[in-house]
Design a protein around this motif. Structure first.
Motif, mmCIF file in Angstrom:
data_model
loop_
_atom_site.group_PDB
_atom_site.id
_atom_site.type_symbol
_atom_site.label_atom_id
_atom_site.label_comp_id
_atom_site.label_asym_id
_atom_site.label_seq_id
_atom_site.Cartn_x
_atom_site.Cartn_y
_atom_site.Cartn_z
ATOM 1 N N ALA A 465 0.835 -1.199 0.000
ATOM 2 C CA ALA A 465 0.000 0.000 0.000
ATOM 3 C C ALA A 465 0.865 1.242 0.000
ATOM 4 O O ALA A 465 1.990 1.235 0.515
ATOM 5 C CB ALA A 465 -0.931 0.014 1.216
ATOM 6 N N ALA A 466 0.333 2.304 -0.580
ATOM 7 C CA ALA A 466 0.979 3.616 -0.547
ATOM 8 C C ALA A 466 -0.090 4.652 -0.275
ATOM 9 O O ALA A 466 -1.163 4.632 -0.897
ATOM 10 C CB ALA A 466 1.688 3.915 -1.864
ATOM 11 N N ALA A 467 0.193 5.550 0.667
ATOM 12 C CA ALA A 467 -0.768 6.587 1.040
ATOM 13 C C ALA A 467 -0.240 7.963 0.639
ATOM 14 O O ALA A 467 0.924 8.276 0.878
ATOM 15 C CB ALA A 467 -1.043 6.545 2.539
ATOM 16 N N VAL A 468 -1.102 8.775 0.031
ATOM 17 C CA VAL A 468 -0.729 10.120 -0.400
ATOM 18 C C VAL A 468 -1.881 11.075 -0.146
ATOM 19 O O VAL A 468 -3.015 10.658 0.115
ATOM 20 C CB VAL A 468 -0.353 10.167 -1.900
ATOM 21 N N VAL A 478 -7.496 14.737 1.512
ATOM 22 C CA VAL A 478 -7.874 13.546 2.259
ATOM 23 C C VAL A 478 -6.813 12.482 1.996
ATOM 24 O O VAL A 478 -6.000 12.603 1.070
ATOM 25 C CB VAL A 478 -9.264 13.013 1.837
ATOM 26 N N VAL A 479 -6.814 11.453 2.815
ATOM 27 C CA VAL A 479 -5.881 10.349 2.611
ATOM 28 C C VAL A 479 -6.391 9.471 1.471
ATOM 29 O O VAL A 479 -7.542 9.027 1.484
ATOM 30 C CB VAL A 479 -5.734 9.504 3.890
ATOM 31 N N LYS A 480 -5.517 9.238 0.498
ATOM 32 C CA LYS A 480 -5.826 8.331 -0.600
ATOM 33 C C LYS A 480 -4.845 7.150 -0.508
ATOM 34 O O LYS A 480 -3.630 7.343 -0.361
ATOM 35 C CB LYS A 480 -5.646 9.046 -1.943
ATOM 36 N N ALA A 481 -5.376 5.946 -0.580
ATOM 37 C CA ALA A 481 -4.526 4.756 -0.521
ATOM 38 C C ALA A 481 -4.547 4.033 -1.852
ATOM 39 O O ALA A 481 -5.620 3.753 -2.406
ATOM 40 C CB ALA A 481 -4.986 3.819 0.582
ATOM 41 N N TYR A 482 -3.371 3.744 -2.364
ATOM 42 C CA TYR A 482 -3.214 2.864 -3.520
ATOM 43 C C TYR A 482 -2.872 1.486 -2.971
ATOM 44 O O TYR A 482 -1.899 1.336 -2.218
ATOM 45 C CB TYR A 482 -2.104 3.365 -4.443
ATOM 46 N N VAL A 483 -3.665 0.490 -3.342
ATOM 47 C CA VAL A 483 -3.559 -0.832 -2.727
ATOM 48 C C VAL A 483 -3.283 -1.910 -3.775
ATOM 49 O O VAL A 483 -3.963 -1.976 -4.804
ATOM 50 C CB VAL A 483 -4.857 -1.177 -1.963
ATOM 51 N N VAL A 484 -2.261 -2.728 -3.497
ATOM 52 C CA VAL A 484 -2.004 -3.943 -4.269
ATOM 53 C C VAL A 484 -2.570 -5.097 -3.459
ATOM 54 O O VAL A 484 -2.184 -5.302 -2.300
ATOM 55 C CB VAL A 484 -0.497 -4.154 -4.520
ATOM 56 N N LEU A 485 -3.492 -5.833 -4.044
ATOM 57 C CA LEU A 485 -4.176 -6.888 -3.308
ATOM 58 C C LEU A 485 -3.335 -8.163 -3.215
ATOM 59 O O LEU A 485 -2.554 -8.486 -4.119
ATOM 60 C CB LEU A 485 -5.514 -7.212 -3.975
ATOM 61 N N ALA A 486 -3.547 -8.888 -2.135
ATOM 62 C CA ALA A 486 -2.926 -10.205 -1.968
ATOM 63 C C ALA A 486 -3.646 -11.211 -2.861
ATOM 64 O O ALA A 486 -4.786 -10.984 -3.298
ATOM 65 C CB ALA A 486 -2.999 -10.632 -0.509
ATOM 66 N N ASP A 487 -2.983 -12.310 -3.121
ATOM 67 C CA ASP A 487 -3.580 -13.348 -3.959
ATOM 68 C C ASP A 487 -4.910 -13.814 -3.365
ATOM 69 O O ASP A 487 -5.038 -14.005 -2.143
ATOM 70 C CB ASP A 487 -2.642 -14.542 -4.082
ATOM 71 N N GLY A 488 -5.907 -13.994 -4.242
ATOM 72 C CA GLY A 488 -7.194 -14.525 -3.805
ATOM 73 C C GLY A 488 -8.230 -13.482 -3.456
ATOM 74 O O GLY A 488 -9.362 -13.832 -3.099
ATOM 75 N N ARG A 515 -10.310 7.624 0.208
ATOM 76 C CA ARG A 515 -10.296 7.169 -1.174
ATOM 77 C C ARG A 515 -9.324 5.995 -1.273
ATOM 78 O O ARG A 515 -8.220 6.050 -0.730
ATOM 79 C CB ARG A 515 -9.865 8.288 -2.124
ATOM 80 N N ILE A 516 -9.738 4.946 -1.964
ATOM 81 C CA ILE A 516 -8.895 3.772 -2.173
ATOM 82 C C ILE A 516 -8.941 3.400 -3.651
ATOM 83 O O ILE A 516 -10.015 3.348 -4.250
ATOM 84 C CB ILE A 516 -9.364 2.571 -1.319
ATOM 85 N N GLU A 517 -7.765 3.186 -4.210
ATOM 86 C CA GLU A 517 -7.672 2.742 -5.602
ATOM 87 C C GLU A 517 -6.827 1.477 -5.637
ATOM 88 O O GLU A 517 -5.750 1.419 -5.031
ATOM 89 C CB GLU A 517 -7.040 3.826 -6.473
#
Length: 545
Positions: A465-468, A478-488, A515-517
């Motif tokens: 994850a990365a927050a900006v 606002v805090v926006k998080a870019y998320v790489v999901l785990a397998d499954g 916000r989450i992307e």
């Protein structure tokens, strides 16, 4: 051996002999214990090699003699571009024995990056691996580069001013009468990773390696020259082009006389665990991403590792991999903090009670403090400040290579400001909060991205994850998080709601990502650090005025 922190702080001395230099250190080691293993090497194609300290001394001197014949002398810049290799130390030590300055480059760079560095420091010589010559050839006509030494060349390069490394060493004497070097002589130009602009040429002197020996060795790796290395094998997974190569394989391994393992192959968690088991690695230095990947391997605790110490650096290490690694092997990974410009400034030193998420405490001998971002006043415990070191400390560099304008900006006050923010708790532990320009200000609250990211990766669905900061009409950001999901796991509104509810429980409510992307990967520098500036630019384009 656990350290008495307060006693170390009281008794520490910067013992840096005036004639200290790295080639002389290796000469001394070869004289004292020449048959000791210096490097045990393996690669992903089954290749193996070993070098003793006597071997390093001999090849250092052979290559220095060859460079002398090629016209390389004091003050000349020698770039190098090669993977982890059994002759990496010989190349570096040989250049240093000539009084030249090393300019390390990563194989992850592009030809334009090589051209920038060569032009910036006016390098005329480069040592490049045969598999990477295509990165050098396109820029020869646009840079001062003239002499090319090819490592693992398949025969004679047959081009003007191109030379095979093996041929250059053939028949050379194993002693070399080079220039007399001192601790204050220039040693390397290590370019920063360039997260916010062009890389900067950080100039270090030979004393940098002695500082690593005194600080990184004792207060991070837990070794010094008096360590019994007969049953020790150190492994730092870094590449030769990074400052971390100087932090550990050179600055700790070579200076203390340790035996080291080097593996040339892409990272695979299972493979690396197999190698640690097969080789009997006792002390490991890896990056946070690797520790996170280790803990995702099935049957982690079934590996029979000889590890007694594990350290981490590069970016903050999250709580979960620390705990899972400790449960599997009984070894607690100890985080450390520093920069290309410094030695380790803050560490979880041997014997410390590790607080999850903490970088540790300032190392002895370095008056690391946290300053208000607007003046030179120290902040109170619990408050966020900029990590700073007094100007003139041996722990930091003393200038950029031929960049007086940058020197003036960097050393204009009483402190070298790192540009990194942290807070200190009542027990003196430092907690990383992010780069000064990464801090998120939302509705007047100051939010460090790492705290958000650290909490997010604690959820089973989140791999990275990365927050900006993301512009917002009412809250400013606002805090926006870019998320790489785990397998499954699959993205969607339900998961977003779940993550937001989870974060409200894990952190102060104002810190949760509104916000989450979901993305397949995060943008990183060539050294693997998250390029939050790129993510911020995306947010400004989408939500800014």
């Amino acid at each position: 051996m656990p350290l008495d922190y307060e006693r170390e702080r009281e008794t520490f001395e910067w013992d840096i002999p005036a004639d200290y230099n790295v080639p002389a250190v290796v000469e001394d080691h070869a004289e004292s214990f020449g048959d000791r293993l210096a490097v045990r090497f393996r690669d992903d194609e089954g290749g193996e090699a070993e070098r003793t300290y006597a071997d390093l001394r001999d090849d250092q001197n052979r290559f220095a003699a060859a460079l002398a014949d090629l016209g390389v002398g004091e003050g000349d810049r020698v770039m190098h571009l090669f993977p982890r290799h059994p002759d990496a130390f010989a190349v570096q030590l040989g250049a240093l024995a000539r009084g030249a300055l090393l300019v390390p480059c990563s194989a992850m760079l592009k030809p334009k990056d090589i051209a920038f560095r060569a032009n910036d420091c006016e390098a005329e010589t480069v040592v490049v691996h045969a598999d990477l010559t295509e990165m050098v050839e396109p820029v020869l006509d646009e840079t001062p580069l003239d002499t090319v030494v090819v490592l693992d060349a398949d025969g004679d390069p047959e081009r003007e001013n191109w030379h095979a490394f093996a041929d250059l060493l053939e028949g050379r004497p194993t002693d070399h009468d080079g220039p007399e070097l001192s601790a204050d002589d220039p040693m390397s130009i290590n370019y920063t990773s360039g997260t916010t602009g062009q890389p900067k040429p950080v100039l270090h002197r030979h004393r940098w390696m002695r500082c690593f020996e005194l600080v990184n060795g004792q207060y991070w790796w837990g070794v010094d020259r008096d360590t019994d290395f007969s049953d020790e094998l150190l492994w730092a997974t870094t590449g030769t082009g990074w400052a971390k190569w100087f932090w550990s394989p050179v600055g700790v391994g070579l200076t203390t006389g340790a035996s080291q393992f080097i593996y040339d192959g892409d990272f695979d968690a299972g493979t690396f665990l197999d190698l640690m088991e097969e080789e009997g690695v006792t002390r490991l230095c890896a990056v946070p991403t690797q520790y996170r990947m280790f803990t995702q391997v099935d049957g982690l605790g079934e590996y029979d590792l000889a590890l007694t110490e594990a350290v981490s650096a590069g970016e903050p290490l999250n709580r979960e991999p620390i705990q899972e690694f400790e449960e599997a092997f009984g070894v607690t990974p100890r985080d450390g903090y520093g920069q290309t410009e410094t030695v380790a400034l803050v560490t979880n030193y041997p014997g410390i009670d590790v607080k999850p998420g903490s970088m540790g405490k300032p190392v002895p001998g370095i008056d690391v403090t946290l300053l208000d971002t607007q003046d030179e006043e120290e902040v109170d415990a619990g408050e966020t400040g900029e990590i700073a070191v007094p100007v003139g400390s041996p722990a930091i560099f003393d200038g950029y290579y031929e960049k007086p304008d940058l020197d003036e900006q960097t050393f204009h006050g009483d402190y070298y400001r790192t540009g990194d923010l942290a807070r200190k708790d009542e027990d003196g532990y430092f907690f990383f909060e992010g780069r000064a320009d990464d801090i998120i200000i939302s509705s007047g609250y100051r939010i460090g991205p790492f705290e958000v990211e650290d909490a997010l990766v604690g959820h089973d669905a989140v791999a990275e994850a990365a927050a900006v900061a993301s512009p917002h009409d009412e809250r400013g950001n606002v805090v926006k998080a870019y998320v790489v999901l785990a397998d499954g796991y699959e993205s969607g509104e339900d998961l977003t709601d779940e993550l937001q509810d989870y974060m409200k429980e894990e952190t102060a409510p104002y810190k949760y990502p509104r916000r989450i992307e979901y993305v397949d990967e995060l943008p990183t520098t060539s050294s693997g650090k998250i390029r939050r500036i790129e993510l911020r630019e995306q947010e400004n384009e989408q939500f800014g005025e």
